[in-house]
Design a protein around this motif. Structure first.
Motif, PDB file in Angstrom:
ATOM      1  N   GLY A 591       0.946  -1.154  -0.005  1.00 41.77           N
ATOM      2  CA  GLY A 591      -0.061  -0.005   0.019  1.00 41.77           C
ATOM      3  C   GLY A 591       0.627   1.325   0.025  1.00 41.77           C
ATOM      4  N   LYS A 592       1.908   1.246   0.811  1.00 39.19           N
ATOM      5  CA  LYS A 592       2.757   2.544   0.736  1.00 39.19           C
ATOM      6  C   LYS A 592       3.454   2.556  -0.397  1.00 39.19           C
ATOM      7  CE  LYS A 592       5.154   1.689   4.705  1.00 39.19           C
ATOM      8  NZ  LYS A 592       6.230   1.898   5.839  1.00 39.19           N
ATOM      9  N   ILE A 593       3.919   1.664  -1.140  1.00 40.13           N
ATOM     10  CA  ILE A 593       4.447   1.571  -2.505  1.00 40.13           C
ATOM     11  C   ILE A 593       3.609   2.275  -3.466  1.00 40.13           C
ATOM     12  CG2 ILE A 593       5.976   0.347  -4.142  1.00 40.13           C
ATOM     13  CD1 ILE A 593       6.939   0.500  -1.283  1.00 40.13           C
ATOM     14  N   GLU A 594       2.279   1.742  -3.513  1.00 36.44           N
ATOM     15  CA  GLU A 594       1.551   2.289  -4.269  1.00 36.44           C
ATOM     16  C   GLU A 594       0.914   3.736  -4.097  1.00 36.44           C
ATOM     17  OE1 GLU A 594      -2.251   0.012  -3.983  1.00 36.44           O
ATOM     18  OE2 GLU A 594      -1.230  -1.707  -4.950  1.00 36.44           O
ATOM     19  N   ALA A 595       0.800   4.319  -2.885  1.00 35.33           N
ATOM     20  CA  ALA A 595       0.889   5.389  -2.526  1.00 35.33           C
ATOM     21  C   ALA A 595       1.860   6.438  -3.264  1.00 35.33           C
ATOM     22  CB  ALA A 595       0.576   5.715  -1.103  1.00 35.33           C
ATOM     23  N   ASN A 596       2.920   6.001  -3.026  1.00 30.40           N
ATOM     24  CA  ASN A 596       4.065   6.649  -3.545  1.00 30.40           C
ATOM     25  C   ASN A 596       4.385   6.577  -5.227  1.00 30.40           C
ATOM     26  OD1 ASN A 596       5.418   8.130  -1.380  1.00 30.40           O
ATOM     27  ND2 ASN A 596       5.188   5.994  -0.396  1.00 30.40           N
ATOM     28  N   ARG A 597       3.848   5.429  -5.668  1.00 33.31           N
ATOM     29  CA  ARG A 597       3.609   5.524  -6.994  1.00 33.31           C
ATOM     30  C   ARG A 597       2.789   6.606  -7.658  1.00 33.31           C
ATOM     31  NH1 ARG A 597       0.618   1.641 -10.075  1.00 33.31           N
ATOM     32  NH2 ARG A 597      -0.793   2.336  -8.428  1.00 33.31           N
ATOM     33  N   ASN A 598       1.502   6.634  -6.862  1.00 36.58           N
ATOM     34  CA  ASN A 598       0.647   7.870  -7.202  1.00 36.58           C
ATOM     35  C   ASN A 598       1.233   9.084  -7.006  1.00 36.58           C
ATOM     36  OD1 ASN A 598      -0.764   5.387  -7.729  1.00 36.58           O
ATOM     37  ND2 ASN A 598      -2.220   5.714  -5.843  1.00 36.58           N
ATOM     38  N   PHE A 599       1.923   9.104  -6.035  1.00 32.57           N
ATOM     39  CA  PHE A 599       2.664  10.502  -5.593  1.00 32.57           C
ATOM     40  C   PHE A 599       3.761  11.104  -7.012  1.00 32.57           C
ATOM     41  CE2 PHE A 599       6.126  12.936  -3.297  1.00 32.57           C
ATOM     42  CZ  PHE A 599       5.386  13.880  -3.175  1.00 32.57           C
ATOM     43  N   CYS A 600       4.296   9.962  -7.274  1.00 29.22           N
ATOM     44  CA  CYS A 600       5.231  10.381  -8.241  1.00 29.22           C
ATOM     45  C   CYS A 600       4.506  10.760  -9.423  1.00 29.22           C
ATOM     46  CB  CYS A 600       5.811   8.975  -8.852  1.00 29.22           C
ATOM     47  SG  CYS A 600       7.392   8.782  -7.558  1.00 29.22           S
ATOM     48  N   ASN A 601       3.358  10.021  -9.900  1.00 26.43           N
ATOM     49  CA  ASN A 601       2.440  10.569 -10.888  1.00 26.43           C
ATOM     50  C   ASN A 601       1.789  11.990 -10.711  1.00 26.43           C
ATOM     51  OD1 ASN A 601      -0.846  10.268 -11.925  1.00 26.43           O
ATOM     52  ND2 ASN A 601       0.685   9.573 -13.417  1.00 26.43           N
ATOM     53  N   LYS A 602       1.626  12.190  -9.428  1.00 24.10           N
ATOM     54  CA  LYS A 602       0.860  13.527  -9.109  1.00 24.10           C
ATOM     55  C   LYS A 602       2.002  14.547  -9.358  1.00 24.10           C
ATOM     56  CE  LYS A 602      -2.243  14.736  -7.324  1.00 24.10           C
ATOM     57  NZ  LYS A 602      -3.508  15.288  -8.323  1.00 24.10           N
ATOM     58  N   LEU A 603       3.220  14.353  -9.097  1.00 18.27           N
ATOM     59  CA  LEU A 603       4.448  15.339  -9.490  1.00 18.27           C
ATOM     60  C   LEU A 603       4.600  15.587 -10.907  1.00 18.27           C
ATOM     61  CD1 LEU A 603       6.767  16.803  -7.936  1.00 18.27           C
ATOM     62  CD2 LEU A 603       8.041  14.931  -8.505  1.00 18.27           C
ATOM     63  N   TRP A 604       4.295  14.502 -11.317  1.00 19.83           N
ATOM     64  CA  TRP A 604       4.463  14.360 -13.308  1.00 19.83           C
ATOM     65  C   TRP A 604       3.541  15.117 -13.547  1.00 19.83           C
ATOM     66  CZ3 TRP A 604       8.218  12.308 -16.258  1.00 19.83           C
ATOM     67  CH2 TRP A 604       7.895  12.275 -17.650  1.00 19.83           C
ATOM     68  N   ASN A 605       2.262  15.160 -13.182  1.00 24.14           N
ATOM     69  CA  ASN A 605       1.155  15.702 -13.837  1.00 24.14           C
ATOM     70  C   ASN A 605       1.304  17.226 -13.380  1.00 24.14           C
ATOM     71  OD1 ASN A 605      -0.648  14.256 -15.444  1.00 24.14           O
ATOM     72  ND2 ASN A 605      -0.391  12.739 -14.057  1.00 24.14           N
ATOM     73  N   ILE A 606       1.803  17.654 -12.251  1.00 23.21           N
ATOM     74  CA  ILE A 606       1.745  19.055 -11.947  1.00 23.21           C
ATOM     75  C   ILE A 606       2.993  19.676 -13.015  1.00 23.21           C
ATOM     76  CG2 ILE A 606       2.764  20.772 -10.110  1.00 23.21           C
ATOM     77  CD1 ILE A 606       1.867  18.764  -7.978  1.00 23.21           C
TER      78      ILE A 606
END
Length: 880
Positions: A591-606
């Motif tokens: 779960g923590k890894i997924e959360a951070n995969r999503n975080f990277c995606n968020k940064l990418w989209n910003i």
RNA sequence: GGGCGCUUAGCUCAGUUGGCUAGAGCAUCUCGUUUACACCGAGAGGGUCGGGGGUUCGAAUCCCUCAGCGCCCACCA
């Protein structure tokens, strides 16, 4: 658009790493005028593969290194591998057995050649995998514990310690592994609980208990506590005759307070050759010691008819024999005791007396701060004097406990793979023996003496690891000059001068006694310096069920190399540090890894949003902070940058990460980016992105560098080598106005959600910041419009002092009465609590002024909110 | 026998010298596909911080005690 729609880590990571390494971004420069920052990487086993434990330490150390670079420091993170003597030796021995031969058959030289070939094949694997984690180590300085220069350091250190009397050779009891045929150190022994039979035998006038009858052949001393009343009539030194396993013997009575009168009968016989405690009793009273079991685990001729049997074969037969003689008193079938096993290979340890090399930890010959002290005294002093600080602090106690109970360290091992003991022996024709200890082999040949022969043993792996912080900093070229002393080698090596003591040692708490303590021991003794100023200890990564990941449960093991392609290295890195306290173990959680995969995606989209907003033809413009949103985000940016850097300086990784995560996701993405859609400030967005990438970089180096490289705003410049930028100051009052806007937006959303209405108009009456930000509010709260009027009806907002209301008809709004009533109740409770606190004179008198002021402010705010709520409630209640 | 750590939301865990109405991620529920992102957005629910006692104006935080879990060290004749 240069940034594609989604971030696919595996498409970029290898190239980004190659770019860093090629550019020399990680290469340290000892001649630099910058402050130096150095970390020695704990060298992993060269034949290993990357585990989650490695992934964790690489992440933590990489964050430290990258953070230090951003602070403008010259950074050395020195990587290396360990020759891991015991496990590698065991692998080769097993291979030989599989091939139908063994090490004695092929001989030492062939064995070592075979081993070198094996490790050369596998060493590259670990090095490649460490790069996959993004480790910004200086590979130009890669070291190996068996390097020539390190071997010289080992020999120099051994020789120096020998001449100071810190290393001695002696017959001492050691933990013997009869399978691997080597001794292992105390801390490599672990204990396994086992149910066994506990026998009580008649031994002359006494009854003695034992779980190990097979060691009892030679027992001729019977020991009891000097104060034990039951045996007061027996005197120390008395002898008696008794029948025993192989016939009559003469036994001697010994009084020693090592015996626990409460255990069993309070009497025991001793086997000094095969028990630590018995050995110590024998030493105290000068008693004979006899070997019963050979080094392969078989009984010696002293066992008579049992000679040649293994321990397990012999045990029952011996009991039977004693039973026939009428000497077996009773058998307890449910005796629980611990047996010692080697943690490597799990063979049962058989204590044996052997001629071994030891480090004396109590001899006061170490010069530390101008005083002659023992090793243990120095080890205590560096912590007491705060020359070294340990994070987390509680490990200070554990450290002290270890040092207080330190025993002489047995450093010789009967295996072939490793640093060979630099001692040579020769005998003359009369059998007289001479010992030579030195850095290089003795060359003299004398008449009447046989040739010198080197000690066949090698040194404990930890002996060379203990030198790691300084031996790796010695210039390998200079180390070839044997005319130089060890001290000269150190003083002439630029790396040693620049980087030692190292700044911080980051490692797992489990090797505090094995490695950390011994590095301090060796560094203080040889260099006169501590090896590092700070120690940061991380916890273990355990399986999802909280148990150890173990080879015996293959399903429990998570392979980081399978996680990386699936989620990206950055996601793994951040997942491993998220919410983890120093020194505390963590359970693996996808779960923590997924959360951070999503975080990277968020940064990418910003980044994508900002790229698209700036447009392809954007040319840099002067940064100006104009809107209230601008002031607010710049204030947040400044506060977060400062707080994150402060956390990192104190090794508070998860705290820093947490602030970063919420700043980027909540403040930047959810508020500022959304506000920007109404009125973008291009130079500010560009600045914000660059600063964010820098903040993220130590945690998520790949995605941040990928964005930076893809955008290519500064040509070939690397994010990895950029330093911190200063944040322009924002106006606090304007920033505060934006928080008012947030309140209005949040309440509008809440009301629309609660009443299930949408597309409502917000009216307001003469409020400047609403007029200026009407478009933003409309967009964020998803309103039909934000319109200025002089008067009107509707549902007034209660969370702001601004006069504004939603255009909701009375009938619909009535459904909101319940919410209002509930909020009033909550608010009254808060007010009551605050009033009680302030009416308490002790509180007002004793609490810090700032806290009291804060409470007063809270009360004023709470009362104001309640007034709004009540007014609003009343309005509907009466019109209903 | 000695020592250390843990016990906070359904789960995994933060909570820095005592001081905002105790937080996060995941999970759950409601709503939503608005051209950065469904690896998404908006909103919500959910905890008497293991039990008891004490110190204090004030305790998840400090002290004592009890219970449960985990680990380390020593001993196991």
């Amino acid at each position: 658009m240069k940034l594609p729609k989604t971030y696919e880590p595996s498409e970029y990571e290898a190239n980004i790493y190659a770019l860093w390494e090629r550019s020399g971004a990680f290469t340290a420069d000892p001649t630099s005028h910058k402050d130096h920052f150095s970390i020695s990487m704990p060298p992993p086993n060269e034949t290993g593969t990357l585990s989650l434990g490695h992934a964790l330490f690489l992440t933590l150390q990489d964050i430290m290194a990258r953070h230090a670079r951003q602070q403008g420091k010259d950074v050395l993170w020195l990587p290396g591998t360990d020759h891991a003597a015991l496990p590698v030796n065991a692998i080769i021995e097993r291979k030989l057995v599989e091939e139908g031969t063994n090490k004695h058959e092929i001989g030492r030289d062939a064995f070592l050649a075979r081993t070198r070939e094996f490790v050369a094949d596998s060493r590259g694997t670990m090095l490649t995998q460490m790069r996959a984690m993004g480790a910004s180590a200086d590979w130009t300085r890669l070291r190996y514990t068996l390097d020539d220069a390190l071997n010289r350091c080992v020999n120099e250190t051994f020789t120096k310690m020998y001449s100071d009397g810190l290393i001695y050779r002696g017959n001492r009891i050691v933990n013997w592994d009869p399978i691997l045929e080597t001794n292992v150190s105390d801390i490599e022994v672990e204990y396994v609980e086992e149910k066994a039979k506990f026998y009580t035998f008649q031994y002359g006038p006494f009854q003695i208990g034992t779980a190990r009858p097979e060691t009892k052949f030679g027992d001729k001393y019977v020991v009891m506590h000097p104060d034990d009343e039951r045996y007061a009539t027996y005197q120390h030194g008395d002898t008696f005759e008794t029948e025993w396993i192989n016939g009559p013997i003469t036994a001697t009575i010994i009084k020693d307070d090592a015996v626990d009168p409460k255990f069993g009968t309070g009497v025991m016989t001793i086997t000094p050759w095969h028990s630590q405690i018995d050995f110590e009793i024998a030493e105290r009273h000068g008693l004979d010691k006899e070997q019963i079991i050979d080094f392969h685990g078989k009984l010696l001729p002293i066992a008579g008819e049992f000679e040649g049997l293994t321990i397990t074969e012999a045990r029952e037969r011996i009991v039977q024999k004693l039973d026939h003689k009428g000497l077996l008193v009773k058998t307890d079938d449910h005796y629980l005791h611990s047996i010692a096993v080697n943690e490597r290979g799990k063979a049962v340890i058989e204590p044996q007396i052997r001629l071994q090399w030891f480090v004396d930890v109590n001899k006061p010959v170490v010069n530390w701060k101008g005083k002659q002290r023992s090793i243990t005294e120095v080890l205590q002093a560096v912590i007491a004097d705060k020359d070294i600080t340990i994070t987390p602090q509680r490990f200070n106690k554990i450290y002290s406990h270890w040092v207080d109970n330190y025993r002489d360290w047995c450093i010789s091992r009967q295996i072939w793979w490793g640093h060979r003991v630099p001692a040579w022996y020769r005998t003359d024709t009369d059998g007289k023996q001479e010992t030579y200890v030195g850095v290089q082999p003795p060359t003299d040949q004398s008449d009447g003496w046989h040739d010198w022969e080197q000690d066949p043993d090698t040194l404990d792996t930890w002996f060379s690891s203990a030198l790691w912080t300084w031996s790796t900093l010695i210039d390998p070229a200079i180390a070839q000059d044997y005319s130089l002393s060890l001290d000269e080698l150190l003083q002439l090596s630029p790396d040693f001068k620049a980087y030692h003591p190292t700044t911080v040692m980051e490692t797992g708490w489990d090797i505090l006694p094995f490695w950390v303590i011994r590095m301090i021991l060796m560094s203080t003794y040889v260099t006169g310096q501590v090896p590092f100023k700070d120690v940061y200890l991380h916890g273990m990564v355990k399986a999802a069920d909280g148990k150890k990941m173990s080879k015996s449960r293959p399903e429990s093991i998570i392979d980081p190399l399978k996680i990386i392609p699936q989620y990206g290295t950055d996601a793994l890195r951040m997942g491993l540090i998220m919410g983890v306290k120093p020194g505390n173990d963590q359970n693996w959680s996808t779960g923590k890894i997924e959360a951070n995969r999503n975080f990277c995606n968020k940064l990418w989209n910003i980044a994508r949003f900002i790229e698209a907003t700036l447009g392809d033809d954007y040319t840099p413009e002067k940064l100006e902070i104009t809107s209230v949103a601008d002031h607010w985000i710049m204030q947040k940016l400044q506060q977060n940058q400062q707080a994150i850097h402060a956390d990192l300086d104190q090794y508070a990784f998860s705290e820093a990460y947490d602030k970063l995560y919420h700043f980027i996701w909540d403040d930047v993405a959810d508020w500022y980016i959304e506000a920007s859609k109404a009125a973008p400030n291009k130079p500010l967005l560009a600045f914000l992105l660059e600063t964010m990438l820098l903040l993220v970089h130590p945690f998520a180096p790949f995605v941040s560098e990928t964005v930076w490289q893809t955008l290519g705003w500064e040509g070939d410049s690397l994010l990895a080598t950029k330093t911190v930028v200063a944040i322009p100051k924002a106006a606090a009052a304007k920033a505060e106005s934006f928080t008012q806007i947030q309140n209005i937006v949040t309440e509008s959303r809440f009301i629309q959600n609660a009443l299930k209405v949408s597309g409502v108009t917000l009216y307001y009456n003469g409020v400047d910041f609403l007029r200026d930000n009407a478009a933003i509010i409309k967009r964020l709260a998803r309103l039909r419009d934000v319109t200025e009027v002089t008067d009107g009806t509707g549902l007034y907002l209660t969370s702001t002092s601004a006069s504004c209301w939603l255009d909701i008809d009375q009938a619909t709004a009535k459904a909101y009465l319940g919410e209002l009533a509930q909020k009033q109740t909550q608010q009254k409770a808060v007010i009551t609590q605050l009033e009680q606190r302030l009416s308490n004179t002790s509180y007002v008198k004793n609490a810090p002024h700032a806290v009291v002021t804060q409470t007063k402010d809270q009360l004023a705010e709470a009362r104001q909110l309640l007034v709004s709520l009540e007014r609003e409630y009343a309005r509907f209640d009466t019109t209903a």
